[in-house]
Design an enzyme around this catalytic site. Structure first.
Site, PDB file in Angstrom:
ATOM      1  N   ARG A 222       0.812  -1.220   0.000  1.00 41.61           N
ATOM      2  CA  ARG A 222       0.000   0.000   0.000  1.00 41.61           C
ATOM      3  C   ARG A 222       0.849   1.275   0.000  1.00 41.61           C
ATOM      4  NH1 ARG A 222      -2.699   0.893   6.029  1.00 41.61           N
ATOM      5  NH2 ARG A 222      -0.795   0.644   7.246  1.00 41.61           N
TER       6      ARG A 222
ATOM      7  N   HIS B  74      -8.535  -3.912   2.026  1.00 40.08           N
ATOM      8  CA  HIS B  74      -8.890  -3.270   3.307  1.00 40.08           C
ATOM      9  C   HIS B  74      -9.969  -2.209   3.035  1.00 40.08           C
ATOM     10  CE1 HIS B  74      -8.463  -1.086   7.050  1.00 40.08           C
ATOM     11  NE2 HIS B  74      -7.393  -1.761   7.431  1.00 40.08           N
TER      12      HIS B  74
ATOM     13  N   GLU C  86     -13.147  -6.177   5.456  1.00 35.70           N
ATOM     14  CA  GLU C  86     -11.950  -6.468   4.665  1.00 35.70           C
ATOM     15  C   GLU C  86     -11.952  -7.945   4.289  1.00 35.70           C
ATOM     16  OE1 GLU C  86      -8.723  -5.096   7.246  1.00 35.70           O
ATOM     17  OE2 GLU C  86     -10.139  -3.700   8.137  1.00 35.70           O
TER      18      GLU C  86
HETATM   19  C1  BG6 Z   1      -7.424  -3.070  10.506  1.00 33.14           C
HETATM   20  C2  BG6 Z   1      -6.807  -3.617  11.748  1.00 33.14           C
HETATM   21  O1  BG6 Z   1      -7.359  -4.028   9.491  1.00 33.14           O
HETATM   22  O2  BG6 Z   1      -6.691  -1.921  10.089  1.00 33.14           O
HETATM   23  C3  BG6 Z   1      -6.823  -2.552  12.821  1.00 33.14           C
HETATM   24  O3  BG6 Z   1      -7.521  -4.780  12.142  1.00 33.14           O
HETATM   25  C4  BG6 Z   1      -6.104  -1.313  12.330  1.00 33.14           C
HETATM   26  O4  BG6 Z   1      -6.197  -3.031  14.002  1.00 33.14           O
HETATM   27  C5  BG6 Z   1      -6.737  -0.867  11.025  1.00 33.14           C
HETATM   28  O5  BG6 Z   1      -6.200  -0.280  13.306  1.00 33.14           O
HETATM   29  C6  BG6 Z   1      -6.078   0.367  10.405  1.00 33.14           C
HETATM   30  O6  BG6 Z   1      -4.711   0.168  10.232  1.00 33.14           O
HETATM   31  P1  BG6 Z   1      -3.805   1.326   9.676  1.00 33.14           P
HETATM   32  O7  BG6 Z   1      -2.400   0.794   9.643  1.00 33.14           O
HETATM   33  O8  BG6 Z   1      -4.308   1.644   8.289  1.00 33.14           O
HETATM   34  O9  BG6 Z   1      -3.980   2.503  10.613  1.00 33.14           O
END
Ligand code: BG6
Length: 254
Positions: free
Chosen positions: A52, A123, A227
């Site tokens: 990403r 995600h 996700e």
């Molecule tokens: C989710 C995780 O997939 O992504 C969470 O399960 C996390 O724990 C979230 O906080 C966001 O992650 P990031 O790295 O994009 O802040």
């Protein structure tokens, strides 16, 4: 290789994108569909891996016979990725837009001589009118890992997963079809997935939203991450092999 927006034919936005999102090199974008590879969550690599954070290339674009528009983006190993993760790889992200559908294909190829394990996730940040009036259907009977309870394992007992606080769970081996109901907007998202067995459901709620620098304090009611991918266990890809996972979203309005 990041879908930041998906709209209805009337132009209504279907994906959440934070007003505080960074659009900067080496930083993830808070919203849309970050593509996670080769690590999901925390571990030896940066959180959610490096895919990403990298610039991908457009490999090809096309208009399908049925009118859908498709683009394929690709990412190969580089000195920067090899310094973090010592495996040659070739990734392809296919994005195909139809009238009410968005189909995503994730391909992972192993051109090297050794097997490697990976996790791979879309995600996706869905835009909802109010997460407190939204529900996810299709996960009853599925066991989940609850990261808010020291990764305790439980089995989901509810038909409808509703939200009244922070949630951060990995549902392991979920059914192929799921549904999000956004009652306040009068909208449904249907999720169909293939070879992407696991599902994470995430909303940071009030306090975690405040801790995230690239997330507005008041934005949490308007998003829900559902996700899809390979999270637990990781998939091991043999030399010369290709893995392909597909997730398709369809929106239906009242
Ligand atoms: C989710 C995780 O997939 O992504 C969470 O399960 C996390 O724990 C979230 O906080 C966001 O992650 P990031 O790295 O994009 O802040």
């Amino acid at each position: 290789a990041h879908v930041t927006s998906w709209t209805t034919s009337k132009g209504e936005e279907l994906f959440f994108l934070s007003r505080a999102a960074y659009f900067e090199a080496e930083k993830p974008i808070r919203g849309g569909i970050p593509v996670i590879f080769p690590q999901f969550g925390q571990g030896p690599l940066p959180q959610h891996g490096f895919a990403r954070l990298r610039d991908w290339e457009v490999a090809r674009t096309s208009v399908e016979e049925d009118g859908r528009v498709a683009a394929t983006l690709q990412l190969d190993a580089s000195p920067e990725t090899l310094a973090l993760w010592p495996h040659p790889f070739h990734l392809e992200l296919g994005v195909c837009v139809g009238a009410q559908t968005l189909a995503l294909t994730f391909r992972v190829c192993n051109p090297g001589n050794e097997a490697f394990p990976f996790q791979a996730v879309f995600h996706t940040y869905f835009a909802v009118e109010d997460v407190r009036q939204s529900a996810v259907y299709g996960l009853k009977g599925v066991s989940f890992i609850d990261s808010l309870r020291q990764n305790a394992r439980e089995v989901e007992s509810r038909d409808a997963i509703r939200f009244d606080g922070e949630i951060d769970r990995v549902y392991v081996g979920a059914p192929h079809s799921l549904r999000i109901e956004d009652a306040a907007a009068g909208r449904r998202f249907y999720i169909e997935k293939e070879r992407m067995p696991d599902v994470t459901v995430w909303n940071p709620w009030v306090e975690k939203a405040q801790r995230l620098a690239d997330f507005g304090d008041e934005e949490w009611p308007r998003m829900l991450c559902v996700e899809t991918g390979v999270m637990d266990p990781a998939y091991t890809l043999a030399p010369g092999e290709t893995w392909e996972g597909v997730t398709t979203f369809r929106v239906e309005e009242r």
